[in-house]
Enzyme design. Structure first.
Site, mmCIF file in Angstrom:
data_model
loop_
_atom_site.group_PDB
_atom_site.id
_atom_site.type_symbol
_atom_site.label_atom_id
_atom_site.label_comp_id
_atom_site.label_asym_id
_atom_site.label_seq_id
_atom_site.Cartn_x
_atom_site.Cartn_y
_atom_site.Cartn_z
ATOM 1 N N LYS A 117 6.907 -5.443 23.525
ATOM 2 C CA LYS A 117 6.339 -4.859 22.216
ATOM 3 C C LYS A 117 6.315 -3.591 22.560
ATOM 4 O O LYS A 117 6.094 -2.523 21.560
ATOM 5 C CB LYS A 117 4.957 -5.458 21.990
ATOM 6 C CG LYS A 117 5.023 -6.908 21.946
ATOM 7 C CD LYS A 117 3.729 -7.567 21.728
ATOM 8 C CE LYS A 117 3.868 -9.273 21.869
ATOM 9 N NZ LYS A 117 2.791 -10.051 22.449
ATOM 10 N N GLU B 58 13.714 2.458 25.161
ATOM 11 C CA GLU B 58 12.867 1.922 25.884
ATOM 12 C C GLU B 58 11.539 2.520 25.981
ATOM 13 O O GLU B 58 11.466 3.964 25.688
ATOM 14 C CB GLU B 58 13.460 1.852 27.423
ATOM 15 C CG GLU B 58 13.749 0.441 27.817
ATOM 16 C CD GLU B 58 12.913 -0.581 28.015
ATOM 17 O OE1 GLU B 58 11.624 -0.576 27.437
ATOM 18 O OE2 GLU B 58 13.043 -1.486 28.772
ATOM 19 N N ASP B 59 10.362 2.095 26.116
ATOM 20 C CA ASP B 59 9.256 2.728 26.338
ATOM 21 C C ASP B 59 9.136 3.537 27.660
ATOM 22 O O ASP B 59 8.758 4.609 27.705
ATOM 23 C CB ASP B 59 7.963 1.782 25.881
ATOM 24 C CG ASP B 59 7.921 0.600 26.735
ATOM 25 O OD1 ASP B 59 9.165 0.333 27.518
ATOM 26 O OD2 ASP B 59 6.902 -0.245 26.906
ATOM 27 N N ASP C 46 10.760 2.011 34.726
ATOM 28 C CA ASP C 46 10.002 1.960 36.078
ATOM 29 C C ASP C 46 10.880 1.826 36.941
ATOM 30 O O ASP C 46 11.572 2.362 37.794
ATOM 31 C CB ASP C 46 8.816 1.017 35.938
ATOM 32 C CG ASP C 46 7.793 1.087 37.011
ATOM 33 O OD1 ASP C 46 7.839 2.033 37.611
ATOM 34 O OD2 ASP C 46 7.120 0.085 37.394
ATOM 35 N N PHE D 122 0.082 4.386 36.516
ATOM 36 C CA PHE D 122 0.283 3.506 35.217
ATOM 37 C C PHE D 122 -0.534 3.796 34.113
ATOM 38 O O PHE D 122 -1.611 4.659 33.926
ATOM 39 C CB PHE D 122 -0.651 2.248 35.705
ATOM 40 C CG PHE D 122 -0.139 1.176 34.756
ATOM 41 C CD1 PHE D 122 0.776 0.097 35.247
ATOM 42 C CD2 PHE D 122 -0.943 0.761 33.678
ATOM 43 C CE1 PHE D 122 1.146 -0.919 34.444
ATOM 44 C CE2 PHE D 122 -0.538 -0.161 32.932
ATOM 45 C CZ PHE D 122 0.209 -1.239 33.191
ATOM 46 N N ARG E 125 -2.792 -0.499 23.361
ATOM 47 C CA ARG E 125 -1.502 -0.256 22.684
ATOM 48 C C ARG E 125 -1.590 0.734 21.291
ATOM 49 O O ARG E 125 -0.962 1.507 20.956
ATOM 50 C CB ARG E 125 -0.772 -1.510 21.892
ATOM 51 C CG ARG E 125 0.014 -2.177 23.187
ATOM 52 C CD ARG E 125 1.043 -3.166 22.562
ATOM 53 N NE ARG E 125 1.234 -4.392 23.069
ATOM 54 C CZ ARG E 125 2.206 -4.351 24.338
ATOM 55 N NH1 ARG E 125 2.674 -3.503 24.686
ATOM 56 N NH2 ARG E 125 2.309 -5.678 24.787
HETATM 57 P P1 IMP Z 1 10.957 -1.960 34.718
HETATM 58 O O1 IMP Z 1 11.571 -3.189 34.803
HETATM 59 O O2 IMP Z 1 10.400 -2.075 36.500
HETATM 60 O O3 IMP Z 1 11.668 -0.839 34.706
HETATM 61 O O4 IMP Z 1 9.770 -1.998 33.963
HETATM 62 C C1 IMP Z 1 9.694 -1.803 32.717
HETATM 63 C C2 IMP Z 1 8.733 -2.243 31.814
HETATM 64 O O5 IMP Z 1 7.392 -2.786 32.606
HETATM 65 C C3 IMP Z 1 8.487 -1.602 30.804
HETATM 66 O O6 IMP Z 1 9.456 -1.589 29.511
HETATM 67 C C4 IMP Z 1 7.096 -1.802 30.164
HETATM 68 O O7 IMP Z 1 7.049 -2.911 29.422
HETATM 69 C C5 IMP Z 1 6.481 -2.275 31.809
HETATM 70 N N1 IMP Z 1 5.714 -0.993 32.325
HETATM 71 C C6 IMP Z 1 6.069 -0.469 33.309
HETATM 72 N N2 IMP Z 1 5.298 0.423 33.519
HETATM 73 C C7 IMP Z 1 4.496 0.615 32.805
HETATM 74 C C8 IMP Z 1 3.037 1.201 32.564
HETATM 75 O O8 IMP Z 1 2.723 2.206 33.341
HETATM 76 N N3 IMP Z 1 2.351 0.900 31.491
HETATM 77 C C9 IMP Z 1 2.559 -0.197 30.677
HETATM 78 N N4 IMP Z 1 3.738 -0.842 30.707
HETATM 79 C C10 IMP Z 1 4.520 -0.459 32.024
HETATM 80 MG MG MG Z 2 9.323 -2.771 27.975
#
Ligand code: IMP
Ligand code: MG
Length: 473
Positions: free
Chosen positions: A343, A396-397, A400, A449, A462
Site C-alpha cells: 500500500k 515504487e515508494d 531498499d 527508516f 501513512r
Molecule cells: P526491499 O525489498 O528491501 O527493497 O523493501 C522494499 C519495501 O519495504 C518497500 O516497498 C516498503 O514497503 C518497505 N520499506 C522499506 N524501507 C522502508 C522504510 O524506511 N519505511 C517504510 N517502509 C519501508
Molecule cells: Mg512496497
C-alpha cells in the site's frame, strides 16, 4: 576379493552406526565421508548437497581434503560431472586433464589423480552427490559400485531425516511467532539448510533469503589473504554467497570492536580479489533490515513518533512534478501502464499520475511480506489486465534491499511487456542487495527508516503529508 568384501561390510556397518548416532548433520556427513574413503582406499571424500534448482553443489561433510580444496567455491552441478545429475556414477581417471571438472587446476595442485562421483537419490530425484578423491589411479570394479550405491542410499536417508528435523524446528518457530497459524500440510521440497549456523542472525538472514527465493550458500569459500612462505597465514571466509546476485555477504553481529578487524579483512579482500563482490552487514544494518518487517532484534523497540522531517510536503510535490514531466517526455507518442505495489505507493502514485500527460492506465499488485502468513514471497493480488506488449512503468515508494523489486520485475518480465522501467520515490542505496536498475528516482535517502506520504511503520504514519525519520529508542 574377500578382503575388500570384508572391508566394505565393516564400512557399511560403521556408516549405519554413525547415521543413527544422533550427531549433528555436519559431523554425521564427515563420519560417513571418512568411512567411505577408508573402505575404498581413497584419499578423501566429500558429501555434497544440490540446491533445489539443481544448479549448485555445496559441501556439507568431508574427510581427508585440504581446506583450500574444499572451499574452492560453489560447484556448478551442470558443468562439473553433469552425468551424476542423471543418476549415473562418474569416474575420472586423470583429473588434471579432464574437461568435465570445473577447477582442474585445483585437482592438480592437490595432487588428486582420480575422482569418483556417485549421486544421492531420493526416488528418481538427485539431491546431492558423494565425491571421492585419490592420489593414485583408481580402477573401479562392480563391487566398488555396489558399495558406493549402498553408502549413497544411507546418506540420502540421513539428509532426508535432517531435512525433516529442520522443518519441524521451523514450524515450531513460526508457530511461536504466529500462534494461530495452521500447520503447513506439506513439507516444502528441499528445505534442507546444509548448515549449522554460528549465529541466530545467520538463520534469520537465510530465512529472509528463502522468503525472497534468493539462492544462498553458507561459507562456501575461503579466500587466502596472507602467506607465510607456502602456507596460508590469513584466510577470510564470508558467511554467505548469493549465486544469482553473484555477491558475498558477511554478517558482523558479534562485538562491535571486532568489526574494525573485519572491516580491514574485507578491505584487503577487495584489494586482492577485485572481481569479488562483497557486502558487509553490521549488526545495526541487519537489525534495521529486519525491523522494517516489524520484528527481529529491533522489532519491539519503542517508537516515539517522527523525529525529524526529511522532505516537506512542498519539496515532495516539486520533485514529483518534475518526475512526471520527465516521464511524459520520455514516453511521448506512447501509452504506458503504471503499476504500483500496495500500500506504500498510494500517495506517490496518485500524485505522480496527475503530472503525466500521455495516455496511461494504472494497475496494482500486492505481495506477501516477510514475517507474515506466507513462507515465501507470493503475489496476493495480481494485475487486473494483461501487460503483454505494453510499456510498463513500475512505481515504487522505496527501494531498499531491492529484493521485493527484483522479484516483481521477474514476474512482470515473464508477461512480455514491450518495455519495463522503474520509478521510485525513494532510493536507499546503502542497503541494496539485489542490484536492480532504477530509471527514475525521486530522492536518494540516508540509511534511516522513514515514514509518511504512504510509507508506514507497522501500518501507521501513512497519512503524514511529509516524509520523516522515525524516532526509535
Ligand atoms: P526491499 O525489498 O528491501 O527493497 O523493501 C522494499 C519495501 O519495504 C518497500 O516497498 C516498503 O514497503 C518497505 N520499506 C522499506 N524501507 C522502508 C522504510 O524506511 N519505511 C517504510 N517502509 C519501508
Ligand atoms: Mg512496497
Amino acid at each position: 576379493m574377500t578382503t575388500s568384501r570384508g572391508r566394505y561390510y565393516a564400512g557399511l556397518q560403521l556408516i549405519t552406526a554413525v547415521s543413527n548416532a544422533n550427531l549433528s548433520l555436519r559431523r554425521t556427513c564427515n563420519a560417513i565421508a571418512k568411512a567411505i574413503a577408508k573402505s575404498m582406499g581413497m584419499t578423501g571424500c566429500r558429501v555434497l548437497l544440490l540446491n533445489p534448482k539443481n544448479e549448485y553443489l555445496t559441501t556439507i561433510g568431508s574427510f581427508g581434503l585440504s581446506d583450500l580444496y574444499l572451499r574452492k567455491g560453489p560447484l556448478d552441478a551442470r558443468k562439473s560431472l553433469p552425468e551424476v545429475l542423471d543418476g549415473r556414477i562418474a569416474v575420472v581417471a586423470h583429473a588434471p586433464s579432464d574437461e568435465r571438472l570445473q577447477h582442474p587446476e585445483v585437482a592438480e595442485s592437490q595432487q588428486v589423480v582420480s575422482i569418483v562421483a556417485a549421486p544421492l537419490m531420493r526416488g528418481q530425484d538427485t539431491i546431492g552427490q558423494l565425491r571421492m578423491y585419490s592420489r593414485e589411479t583408481h580402477s573401479f570394479s562392480r563391487l566398488d559400485e555396489e558399495f558406493l550405491r549402498a553408502a549413497a542410499n544411507i546418506c540420502a536417508v540421513v539428509l532426508e531425516r535432517a531435512e525433516l528435523l529442520q522443518f519441524k524446528e521451523r514450524v515450531k518457530r513460526s508457530c511461536a511467532k504466529t500462534p494461530r497459524r495452521a500447520l503447513p500440510a506439506q513439507m516444502p521440497v528441499s528445505s534442507l539448510k546444509p548448515t549449522e549456523f554460528a549465529h541466530e542472525s545467520e538463520v534469520e538472514f537465510a530465512n529472509l533469503l528463502d522468503f525472497y527465493q534468493i539462492e544462498w550458500l553458507y561459507e562456501p569459500r575461503s579466500f587466502p589473504l596472507g602467506w607465510n612462505g607456502d602456507e596460508v597465514s590469513q584466510m577470510f571466509t564470508p558467511d554467505f554467497y548469493l549465486p544469482e546476485l553473484d555477491m558475498y555477504v558477511e554478517l558482523t553481529t558479534m562485538k562491535q570492536d571486532l568489526i574494525t578487524s573485519k572491516n580491514r579483512k574485507v578491505r584487503k579482500l577487495r584489494e586482492m580479489y577485485p572481481d569479488i563482490n562483497i557486502r558487509l552487514l553490521t549488526r545495526k544494518d541487519f537489525a534495521r533490515l529486519l525491523s522494517k518487517y516489524g520484528y527481529g532484534p529491533m522489532g519491539d523497540a519503542r517508537v516515539e513518533g517522527v523525529g525529524r522531517i526529511l522532505y516537506s510536503h512542498v519539496q515532495i510535490q516539486r520533485r514529483v512534478r518534475s518526475l512526471g514531466r520527465r516521464i511524459s517526455k520520455d514516453y511521448v507518442g506512447q501509452r504506458i501502464v503504471m503499476i504500483g505495489v500496495l500500500k506504500g505507493v498510494m500517495c506517490f502514485m496518485s500524485d505522480l499520475m496527475r503530472h503525466i500527460s500521455i495516455p496511461m492506465r494504472v494497475d496494482y499488485m500486492d505481495i506477501s511480506h516477510y514475517g507474515g502468513e506466507e513462507d515465501v514471497v507470493k503475489i496476493t493480488r495480481d494485475l487486473d489486465s494483461s501487460i503483454s506488449g505494453e510499456h510498463v512503468l513500475m512505481v515504487e515508494d522505496i527501494v531498499d534491499t531491492g529484493m521485493t523489486l527484483n522479484y516483481i520485475l521477474a514476474h512482470l518480465a515473464s508477461h512480455r511487456p514491450a518495455s519495463l522501467r522503474v520509478c521510485t520515490l525513494l532510493d536507499r542505496k546503502p542497503r541494496r542487495l539485489a542490484n536492480v536498475k532504477l530509471d527514475y528516482v525521486g530522492f536518494e535517502i540516508p540509511d534511516e527508516f522513514v515514514v509518511g506520504y504512504g510509507l508506514d511503520y507497522k501500518g501507521e504514519y501513512r497519512n503524514l503529508p511529509s516524509i520523516g525519520i522515525l524516532h526509535q529508542e
